[in-house]
Design an enzyme around this catalytic site. Structure first.
Site, PDB file in Angstrom:
ATOM      1  N   HIS A   1      13.159  -1.783  -1.088  1.00 51.60           N
ATOM      2  CA  HIS A   1      12.361  -1.270  -2.207  1.00 51.60           C
ATOM      3  C   HIS A   1      13.094  -0.096  -2.854  1.00 51.60           C
ATOM      4  O   HIS A   1      13.750   0.690  -2.168  1.00 51.60           O
ATOM      5  CB  HIS A   1      10.988  -0.827  -1.693  1.00 51.60           C
ATOM      6  CG  HIS A   1      10.003  -0.582  -2.787  1.00 51.60           C
ATOM      7  ND1 HIS A   1      10.053   0.542  -3.586  1.00 51.60           N
ATOM      8  CD2 HIS A   1       8.970  -1.325  -3.249  1.00 51.60           C
ATOM      9  CE1 HIS A   1       9.083   0.479  -4.483  1.00 51.60           C
ATOM     10  NE2 HIS A   1       8.405  -0.649  -4.293  1.00 51.60           N
TER      11      HIS A   1
ATOM     12  N   SER B   1       3.708  -2.216 -12.028  1.00 54.43           N
ATOM     13  CA  SER B   1       2.535  -2.013 -12.888  1.00 54.43           C
ATOM     14  C   SER B   1       1.744  -3.297 -13.155  1.00 54.43           C
ATOM     15  O   SER B   1       1.216  -3.503 -14.255  1.00 54.43           O
ATOM     16  CB  SER B   1       2.947  -1.351 -14.205  1.00 54.43           C
ATOM     17  OG  SER B   1       3.454  -0.055 -13.948  1.00 54.43           O
TER      18      SER B   1
ATOM     19  N   TRP C   1       0.813  -1.230   0.000  1.00 57.32           N
ATOM     20  CA  TRP C   1       0.000   0.000   0.000  1.00 57.32           C
ATOM     21  C   TRP C   1       0.840   1.271   0.000  1.00 57.32           C
ATOM     22  O   TRP C   1       0.313   2.367  -0.133  1.00 57.32           O
ATOM     23  CB  TRP C   1      -0.928   0.013   1.229  1.00 57.32           C
ATOM     24  CG  TRP C   1      -2.105  -0.895   1.107  1.00 57.32           C
ATOM     25  CD1 TRP C   1      -2.501  -1.587  -0.004  1.00 57.32           C
ATOM     26  CD2 TRP C   1      -3.071  -1.204   2.134  1.00 57.32           C
ATOM     27  NE1 TRP C   1      -3.641  -2.310   0.264  1.00 57.32           N
ATOM     28  CE2 TRP C   1      -4.006  -2.087   1.572  1.00 57.32           C
ATOM     29  CE3 TRP C   1      -3.211  -0.818   3.458  1.00 57.32           C
ATOM     30  CZ2 TRP C   1      -5.083  -2.592   2.301  1.00 57.32           C
ATOM     31  CZ3 TRP C   1      -4.277  -1.320   4.188  1.00 57.32           C
ATOM     32  CH2 TRP C   1      -5.208  -2.196   3.613  1.00 57.32           C
ATOM     33  N   LYS C   2       2.138   1.143   0.214  1.00 58.99           N
ATOM     34  CA  LYS C   2       3.033   2.304   0.294  1.00 58.99           C
ATOM     35  C   LYS C   2       2.467   3.302   1.326  1.00 58.99           C
ATOM     36  O   LYS C   2       1.836   2.883   2.294  1.00 58.99           O
ATOM     37  CB  LYS C   2       3.232   2.917  -1.093  1.00 58.99           C
ATOM     38  CG  LYS C   2       3.679   1.857  -2.112  1.00 58.99           C
ATOM     39  CD  LYS C   2       4.145   2.395  -3.423  1.00 58.99           C
ATOM     40  CE  LYS C   2       4.588   1.260  -4.322  1.00 58.99           C
ATOM     41  NZ  LYS C   2       5.095   1.702  -5.601  1.00 58.99           N
TER      42      LYS C   2
ATOM     43  N   GLY D   1       1.505  -2.610  -6.181  1.00 57.10           N
ATOM     44  CA  GLY D   1       1.363  -1.310  -5.537  1.00 57.10           C
ATOM     45  C   GLY D   1       0.012  -0.696  -5.842  1.00 57.10           C
ATOM     46  O   GLY D   1      -1.008  -1.012  -5.227  1.00 57.10           O
TER      47      GLY D   1
ATOM     48  N   GLU E   1      11.785  -6.011  -9.298  1.00 58.58           N
ATOM     49  CA  GLU E   1      10.989  -4.811  -9.548  1.00 58.58           C
ATOM     50  C   GLU E   1      11.822  -3.787 -10.320  1.00 58.58           C
ATOM     51  O   GLU E   1      12.496  -2.935  -9.708  1.00 58.58           O
ATOM     52  CB  GLU E   1      10.537  -4.193  -8.226  1.00 58.58           C
ATOM     53  CG  GLU E   1       9.530  -5.030  -7.483  1.00 58.58           C
ATOM     54  CD  GLU E   1       8.573  -4.159  -6.675  1.00 58.58           C
ATOM     55  OE1 GLU E   1       7.376  -4.422  -6.723  1.00 58.58           O
ATOM     56  OE2 GLU E   1       9.028  -3.190  -6.033  1.00 58.58           O
TER      57      GLU E   1
HETATM   58  P1  PGA Z   1       3.136  -0.533  -8.744  1.00 62.15           P
HETATM   59  O1  PGA Z   1       4.187  -0.680  -7.561  1.00 62.15           O
HETATM   60  O2  PGA Z   1       2.315  -1.780  -8.783  1.00 62.15           O
HETATM   61  O3  PGA Z   1       2.330   0.690  -8.397  1.00 62.15           O
HETATM   62  O4  PGA Z   1       3.927  -0.368 -10.007  1.00 62.15           O
HETATM   63  C1  PGA Z   1       4.799  -1.900  -7.261  1.00 62.15           C
HETATM   64  C2  PGA Z   1       5.774  -1.731  -6.143  1.00 62.15           C
HETATM   65  O5  PGA Z   1       6.431  -0.671  -6.084  1.00 62.15           O
HETATM   66  O6  PGA Z   1       5.922  -2.619  -5.263  1.00 62.15           O
END
Ligand code: PGA
Length: 228
Positions: free
Chosen positions: A102, A189, A16-17, A210, A151
């Site tokens: 990350h 993404s 969820w950041k 994310g 990632e």
């Molecule tokens: P995103 O992020 O799905 O919004 O690209 C993935 C992540 O940073 O773990």
């Protein structure tokens, strides 16, 4: 799924950041939780902010939902005089997994490979499984890491994922470089349209999601796509 029988459970991890108030987080759990009761081949994990960790954990326990809880970072230090830090031993009652290294932390908070290694050590000592993000095959892999997420920076939050074929190639190279038993997830993404194509790759054991994980309905769609 060629070779899919060999895989353990597939990880579907929501990152969820720095998003979601406690209320939004609880709404998400109440919408997603009942939808994944039959998702036996999936290991679903939600990684909220520290401020909603305890409420999220409680809601999952009350609903008896098969969702694990993770954190998005950990302190490289033990408990003590480290203002603002969250020691692994303090979050272990809530979290089974910790996203570490990350690229957003490496870039915005100057996190180094040495710090990532220290965080991995602290996670393992506390009985938390580290999920280490690697940006390419060049990223040093911490000792004892058993769960990686490939990632690529160009794919994070851009709407332009890597191709499943390239992610598969990188996952195979990471295993060769580190350890054939390491599990490799893909992140960048991912959405309900492309999730399955990544999971069909032999060396990809799950997804780190994310933006598309913030919306409960979209996350449920991703889970359904993975079960089809
Ligand atoms: P995103 O992020 O799905 O919004 O690209 C993935 C992540 O940073 O773990």
């Amino acid at each position: 799924m060629a070779g899919g029988e060999m895989k353990k459970k597939l990880w579907i991890i929501a990152n969820w950041k720095s998003n979601m108030t406690i209320q939004k987080a609880l709404d998400w759990i109440s919408q997603v939780g009942p939808k994944i009761e039959k998702a036996e081949k999936l290991e679903v994990v939600v990684c909220p902010t520290f401020s909603s960790l305890s409420e999220v954990k409680k809601e999952i326990l009350v609903g008896n939902f098969p969702i694990k809880v993770g954190v998005q970072d950990l302190s490289p230090y033990p408990e003590g005089a480290y203002t603002g830090e969250e020691a692994a031993s303090l979050v272990k009652d809530f979290a089974e997994i910790a996203i570490l290294g990350h690229s957003e932390r490496r870039e915005n908070f100057s996190e180094t490979d040495e710090m990532v290694q220290e965080k991995v050590n602290k996670a393992i000592e506390a009985g938390i499984t580290p999920l280490v993000c690697v940006q390419s095959t060049e990223t040093p892999i911490p000792e004892k890491a058993q769960l990686l997420a490939y990632e690529p920076v160009f794919a994070i939050g851009t709407g332009t994922p890597d191709t499943p074929a390239n992610a598969e190639k990188v996952a195979a190279m990471l295993k060769e470089k580190h350890n054939p038993d390491v599990e490799v997830l893909y992140g960048g993404s991912v959405n309900s349209e492309n999730a399955k194509a990544f999971l069909e790759q032999n060396n990809i054991s799950g997804l780190l999601i994310g933006k598309a994980s913030l919306e409960a309905q979209e996350f449920v769609k991703i889970i359904q796509a993975c079960l089809d």
